[in-house]
Enzyme design. Sequence first.
Site, short mmCIF file in Angstrom:
data_model
loop_
_atom_site.label_atom_id
_atom_site.label_comp_id
_atom_site.label_asym_id
_atom_site.label_seq_id
_atom_site.Cartn_x
_atom_site.Cartn_y
_atom_site.Cartn_z
N LYS A 78 -4.20 -4.21 1.61
CA LYS A 78 -5.70 -2.46 1.70
C LYS A 78 -6.64 -2.41 0.89
O LYS A 78 -6.80 -3.00 0.18
CB LYS A 78 -4.28 -2.15 1.03
CG LYS A 78 -4.09 -0.57 2.25
CD LYS A 78 -3.08 0.46 1.33
CE LYS A 78 -2.83 1.85 1.85
NZ LYS A 78 -1.50 2.06 1.75
N SER A 153 0.88 4.49 5.50
CA SER A 153 -0.92 4.34 5.06
C SER A 153 -1.19 3.34 5.27
O SER A 153 -1.99 2.92 5.80
CB SER A 153 -1.04 4.79 4.07
OG SER A 153 -0.79 4.41 2.84
N SER A 177 4.90 4.05 2.22
CA SER A 177 3.63 3.46 2.73
C SER A 177 3.91 1.87 3.13
O SER A 177 2.33 1.24 3.97
CB SER A 177 1.56 3.95 2.54
OG SER A 177 2.06 5.17 2.51
#
Length: 488
Positions: A78, A153, A177
């Site tokens: 990420k 996310s 997330s």
Amino acid sequence: MDGYMFTIAQARKELDQGNISSLELTRACLRRIEALNPIIHACLLVDDEGALAAAALADKRLKQGERSDLLGIPYLVKDILMTKGLKTTAASKILENYIAPYDASVIARLKEAGAVMLGKTNLDEFAHGASTENSAFGPSKNPWDLSRVPGGSSGGSAAALAAGLCLFAIGTDTGGSIRQPASFCNLVGLKPSYGRVSRFGLLSMTSSTDTIGPLARTVEDAAMVLGVIAGNDGKDATTISGSVPDYRRELIENKKPLRIGVVSSCLDSGLDARLRQSILESLESLQKAGAVIKEIDLPYNKYSVPVYYVITPSELSSNLARFDGIGWGLSSPESADLLSFYKANRGQGFGPEAKRRIMLGTFALSAGYADAYYKKAQAVRELIRADFQKAFAEVDVLLTPTSPHPAFKLGAQDNDPLAMYLEDIYLAGASLAGLPAISVPGGFVFEGGEELPFGLQFIGAAGQEIEVLRAAGFWEKINNYFERRPNI
Ligand code: GLN
């Protein structure tokens, strides 16, 4: 043999036996990224050169007889973790051209273990969101149905892994997330206990609940990744001290009977009826397989979303204050005075959701309001924590749905912040209490002719990753949802 859909454990065997090289595996993933990333927009950056060099090095180590869990395994991370010499944007315009000067501790550990970093994945800006639609660079798409979100996310990480762009992915989970995108993409998503994995080099969102963990195809794979990234770190004073258990071995060898608490309030009317039905059936099969099931009440859990949405904006408004265009972030060339300079940088740099949260948090922390909002929320947080503690005196893990529904359509809720915040209804509690939790493939529902996955969540007591892995592993053995891959 392409290998991009291998589990880590499968790839491990092939690599160790010399049937495939890390270079071959890495090239297969890079080809897959080239073909599919234009469609699903899971990666923000691909580091072909760095990946091929890391793979060549891993092959050399393998040839010299080295054997370890992640040696030669390609992964994506990420884009909110620092990667030395590479752009680290947090999917925000304010960091669009920011190049990280050092590696996050997680990245450094993965490098040392010989894992091969392919690139960086998309996310909601600064990890604020549940769909990746808050990314300044456009949303990612769900490989199970391209008209739907992959969750967020860490949606880019989940979409990438589900589509076979890598063998595992690193996400962050502050209020759900990792778990929610895992649930939308039929993956295993493990949020470790607060402090289990070093946050050094993570662009902070909510410092008191931020965690880093793996998205993987199986529970064993998640255990293998956690084993490498977990552990005390002198660079993060909140990390848990003491040695890291051998998660993979525990998962395989620990046969203690399993006591599962069902949080009955999580199966009420807020939950999609198809999911409820399926979860009730899952409980039956867990029981048949030998698990002891007990109903558990968490009376304060219903406050977890409101508490989370006071504490999170408060902490992040303070964390994001550093992006002023002087020390950090987008710097606009011309301004009449300092105030207009700040306004220009932050006004252009942050997207609407980051701004909304900065305003909410600044308000909740301001003189005259902090007692009524921030301090009150912290007090209720302790009650939520105490509820969990009581529950874990009776059971090893708690079971809830991960999300109230399967993946929703792109654009369906992006003008409705409240609906988006309610995505975290089953997730925020474990985050506030700092507990380990995992989302595992829980089944499928039909929608508009498409088959959509959904997840089951197991939550454990603080520091008890082993228990959540064990429960997840137990569940994995009695169904075949884990083996399903999207048709892309
Ligand atoms: N959906 C939650 C939020 O928007 C979770 C975010 C996260 O875990 N990073 O705050």
